[in-house]
Design a protein around this motif. Structure first.
Motif, PDB file in Angstrom:
ATOM      1  N   ARG A 116       0.788  -1.237   0.000  1.00 43.57           N
ATOM      2  CA  ARG A 116       0.000   0.000   0.000  1.00 43.57           C
ATOM      3  C   ARG A 116       0.824   1.293   0.000  1.00 43.57           C
ATOM      4  NH1 ARG A 116      -2.866   3.725   3.023  1.00 43.57           N
ATOM      5  NH2 ARG A 116      -5.032   4.027   2.354  1.00 43.57           N
ATOM      6  N   ASP A 135     -10.596   0.649   1.322  1.00 41.51           N
ATOM      7  CA  ASP A 135      -9.706  -0.465   1.627  1.00 41.51           C
ATOM      8  C   ASP A 135      -9.869  -1.522   0.537  1.00 41.51           C
ATOM      9  OD1 ASP A 135      -7.925  -2.060   2.918  1.00 41.51           O
ATOM     10  OD2 ASP A 135      -9.255  -2.642   4.552  1.00 41.51           O
ATOM     11  N   THR A 245      -9.952  -9.404   4.677  1.00 39.52           N
ATOM     12  CA  THR A 245      -9.615  -8.004   4.939  1.00 39.52           C
ATOM     13  C   THR A 245     -10.889  -7.187   4.737  1.00 39.52           C
ATOM     14  OG1 THR A 245      -9.073  -7.371   2.656  1.00 39.52           O
ATOM     15  CG2 THR A 245      -7.309  -8.376   3.967  1.00 39.52           C
TER      16      THR A 245
END
Length: 921
Positions: A116, A135, A245
């Motif tokens: 990221r 996200d 996630t």
């Protein structure tokens, strides 16, 4: 003790060395010696410990090459440990597969976090349309999703994100492209083969459209795909889907997929796919000659998983415990629910655990993703050492015994489900209908088969129709009114010809066709709704014919709207329409088949309307506020989505909690804004204009006509000054009009008014104002005269004609002794008597008004009871006629006694001089 421990450890090591590839041992010899000396191989690992090992191995590493090396060395180290434990029986299959899956989760999360920062540095943060940082949602599929990974499994992933938008850096890209780059880097970090090997092979082919599609897609796009294009095999794949996630947003995505996977009803549509997939598996085994494959071969792991998944798809919608991702857990639930026998459970469980151990031993030989038994003699010896067999023949005997049991259950358990479908008499054909249909009706049948719609059907759809027809004939011939049922069902059958999955549903769903035929006998309205909107058949098959509770309705609509943005206007209207139509259909089905009580039916129909109105109001307010900002209320405070200062008032049937099937909504809009003060948005408008736009947007959402119809017809003529007045007014203006300018009939309408949506404080203020207006002291004679005058006007315009009355016709609603007479008497009671008995103005429904009038001593209790019984009887008949698409004009003779009860009370309360002859005797 120490000597015994050393001998035992040495034996384990020899056995381990004989199993595992020597080259790997040499490469990791230092690690092996360290872990072995510390007895690290004797204990199992918790999820927390695995995540800690990954974090510790990668802590502080910034260089990509070093990071990849560290993770690959950790993977080799853990693989040594897991294989050692497996071949020495220091762990079991569920524990080992859980640890492997935890490691995969930890690696994916670590790769996601490592990838990221570089993307953010180059492109900025990915920002969704909701203003939130996006996200990357990673879904684990297959064995990884079920936490059942093998020693050398690849991991099946799907990448998604919550909302579209753009990054906020110098090199701005859209959120989807950002997430695609993010996903590509994750794959590279885990899958790329270096001198130290790889971490996990990553397979992305389970994403929508497979390799031909974008690597990441939004939640809304994924949901749309599953609804519109999801295939039957994908339902099997999504059983095991798990978000690793994304937090709560990731869990929302999984919840979104559940209706696609698990239908609310016993899913007999899975039968066709079940037959095809079972046949495909059997043909593949025969074609590829993969008997040595312990996963794909006959009696292998795939057949066990398929047995469990078939039951999950069939029953998982109604038995939530069957939605568990893990094969063994779901299998135990099957036994607990008596869907399979205890013997079947025990034998399938034993075979599954045995086959999974064999699978692990095969993959440990050379760290390859294979399930084929080795041919090489040396490899065979190493395999049987690991599995603790004395000889290859002994192992094969044990293996074959288990595979034979799996094959037996694979054949018989699935076949039993298929044979549950009722098989009609194959001899039934159109000739059997001739004895039950007149010539004209039978001609319709022949025309149906000769129609272009049937003649142009694809071969598969035509085959399904021909298979279904005997089922339909059998169900119709068992009906009390075969001709009526058939003539009403033919248009429905024609409307679903090209959606042949619905034909399969009706053919294979036990009892669904019989219920449909029964409803067709009673209600052409239901048939017409299903014919116009075949998607409602999905809901029809899921119905348990119990009236839904309000909280369930609210949750259902909230979930359906959750993933839509305010820009998705067409999708919003589609959701609102489907919610209203499907739930009204459910009420009608309960009304017809379960004979639900009238008051409860009206309550639920009103709940459906209120919930829809509330949702449409909040969406309308949000759409206008996003464009123009928020207005200022009368207290000088800025409004918000939590404080609308806007309310919708329901009049008539919705206000009186007495909605019927075809009722429109009489609504009035009231706001509490400073009308001249500007909103705080970039395109600011006045408070009055803001209120007008909210009301207009609301009307658009509710009344726009599309191919799917509209949500509700809405009538706003009861607002101050009627059609000549503004669509929305302030509470102060409403109060002034009602106290200074309103006619008595408008106060009469206010009796059946209540706030049904909007700001809580404003709703309470309206209720207080309503009571104040209604409880004004009035002259009873003047009220009586006004009510009588208004009643006569309605009779003249809406009642039966003199000629109709002469022939014994009675209009249930508008003629003397009908529903309106009772409603007017209840309204008279409020207007005439609430000045001294304010409790009479509390409720807006007729039944409770009559009850309160009796409690207050204004009306004899026996009179109130008689009026209530007459009212409920007439309303029940009006509901029945609405379902039958029939007029409210009935045979007067059948209603003589009821009408006389109502008329005598009308004379006593309203018109002592009345002299009406009630025809019918």
């Amino acid at each position: 003790m120490n000597q015994q421990h050393e001998e035992s450890s040495s034996a384990r090591r020899v056995q381990f060395c004989s199993l595992y590839a020597g080259q790997v041992m040499q490469n990791q010899d230092g690690i092996w010696q360290q872990d072995y000396a510390q007895d690290q191989f004797l204990t199992c690992l918790s999820t927390q410990q695995i995540f800690q090992k990954v974090d510790q191995s990668l802590q502080g590493i910034q260089d990509e090459a070093i990071w990849m090396q560290a993770l690959r060395k950790l993977r080799a180290r853990l693989m040594l440990r897991w294989i050692w434990q497996d071949c020495n029986a220091l762990t079991d299959v569920p524990q080992l597969t859980r640890e492997l899956s935890d490691f995969a989760d930890a690696c994916v999360i670590a790769a996601k976090d490592f990838a990221r920062p570089a993307l953010v540095k180059k492109h900025g943060e990915p920002i969704g349309e909701n203003g939130q940082v996006q996200d990357l949602i990673v879904l684990a599929m297959g064995k990884h999703g079920a936490q059942e990974l093998n020693l050398s499994s690849d991991i099946d992933l799907i990448f998604s994100f919550d909302e579209n938008g753009e990054s906020n850096g110098r090199k701005c890209i859209d959120v989807q492209q950002f997430c695609i780059l993010w996903g590509q880097k994750i794959i590279y970090l885990l899958d790329h083969i270096t001198a130290d090997g790889f971490v996990f092979r990553v397979d992305m082919r389970l994403r929508p459209w497979g390799n031909g599609s974008a690597l990441a897609m939004s939640h809304a796009a994924l949901e749309k795909y599953l609804i519109q294009h999801g295939r039957e095999w994908e339902r099997y794949a999504w059983i095991k889907a798990r978000a690793i996630t994304g937090g709560e947003v990731g869990q929302d995505l999984i919840r979104m997929s559940r209706p696609f996977v698990f239908r609310k009803y016993v899913d007999y549509t899975a039968f066709a796919a079940m037959r095809e997939m079972k046949s495909m598996i059997e043909k593949e085994v025969a074609r590829r000659q993969i008997d040595d494959d312990v996963k794909l071969g006959a009696g292998g792991i795939r057949e066990i998983e398929f047995i469990v998944q078939v039951f999950q798809l069939l029953y998982g919608g109604s038995k939530l415990e069957l939605q568990d991702r893990q094969c063994l857990v779901a299998m135990q639930h099957l036994m607990n629910d008596q869907l399979i026998s205890m013997q079947a459970y025990e034998e399938l469980k034993d075979a599954y655990l045995f086959l999974r151990r064999v699978e692990h031993a095969i993959q440990a030989l050379q760290d390859q993703q294979t399930q084929n038994l080795p041919i090489d003699e040396q490899l065979r010896q190493r395999l049987i050492y690991a599995l603790n067999f004395a000889s290859w023949d002994e192992f094969i005997t044990q293996l074959n015994q288990r595979r034979e049991k799996v094959s037996f259950y694979f054949s018989h358990l699935i076949q039993e489900r298929i044979q549950e479908v009722d098989q009609p008499d194959d001899s039934l054909d159109n000739e059997d209908l001739k004895n039950y249909l007149d010539a004209q009706a039978y001609q319709h049948v022949e025309q149906f088969w000769q129609s272009n719609a049937v003649q142009r059907l694809p071969s598969t759809a035509l085959k399904r129709l021909k298979q279904f027809w005997p089922h339909l004939i059998k169900a119709i011939l068992n009906a009390q009114q075969p001709q009526t049922a058939l003539m009403r069902l033919l248009p429905l059958i024609e409307s679903i010809l090209r959606r042949s999955v619905y034909i399969v549903m009706l053919m294979e769903s036990r009892g669904a066709l019989q219920r449909l035929v029964k409803m067709a006998e009673v209600s052409p309205w239901i048939c017409e709704e299903l014919a116009h909107y075949p998607v409602l058949l999905d809901e029809f098959l899921s119905m348990d014919f119990e009236l839904p509770h309000r909280s369930d309705l609210e949750n259902a609509l909230r979930q359906q709207l959750l993933r839509l943005t305010s820009d998705d206007v067409e999708d919003i209207m589609r959701v609102l329409r489907l919610f209203k139509k499907s739930n009204v259909l459910a009420v009608a089905a309960s009304d017809v088949l379960a004979e639900s009580p009238l008051m409860r039916v009206s309550d639920v129909l009103t709940d459906i309307a209120e919930i829809t109105v509330k949702a449409a109001l909040h969406l309308s307010y949000q759409m206008v506020a996003q464009r123009h900002g928020y207005p200022v209320n009368m207290q000088g405070e800025r409004c918000s989505l939590d404080q609308l200062d806007f309310t919708v008032i329901g009049y008539g049937k919705v206000g009186g909690i007495e909605l019927g099937y075809g009722s429109d909504l009489d609504l009035v809009f009231i706001h509490q804004y400073q009308e001249q003060t500007e909103t705080d948005g970039k395109k600011s408008i006045s408070g009055l204009e803001f209120a007008m736009r909210v009301a207009q947007k609301f009307m658009s959402l509710m009344t726009t006509q599309t191919l799917d119809g509209r949500v509700y017809d809405v009538d706003t003529r009861l607002r101050p000054n009627g059609d000549a007045g503004l669509l929305v007014c302030s509470l102060r203006a409403f109060e002034h009009y009602q106290l200074q300018n309103a006619w008595l009939w408008e106060h009469q309408a206010l009796v059946r008014a209540r706030s049904i949506a909007g700001d809580t404080a404003l709703c309470q203020a309206f209720e207080q104002l309503r009571c104040r207006i209604l409880t004004q002291k009035r002259n009873e004679n003047e009220v009586r005269a006004e009510v009588l005058n208004m009643r006569q006007k309605m009779k003249d315009h809406l009642g039966s004609s003199a000629e109709q009355k002469k022939h014994g016709v009675f209009h249930l609603k508008h003629d003397t002794g009908g529903i309106v007479d009772i409603e007017f008497m209840a309204q008279y009671a409020v207007l005439a008597w609430s000045g001294t008995n304010p409790d009479l103005a509390h409720y807006s429904d007729n039944v409770r008004i009559l009850e309160d009038a009796a409690k207050a001593g204004c009306l004899p209790s026996n009179d109130a009871t008689a009026l209530t019984q007459a009212y409920l009887r007439e309303r029940a008949e009006s509901h029945r006629l609405a379902l039958a698409n029939q007029s409210l004009q009935v045979n007067a003779a059948d209603w003589q006694d009821t009408r006389e009860v109502v008329y005598k009370l009308w004379q006593r309360l309203i018109d002592p001089n009345a002299n009406v002859v009630l025809g019918g005797k």
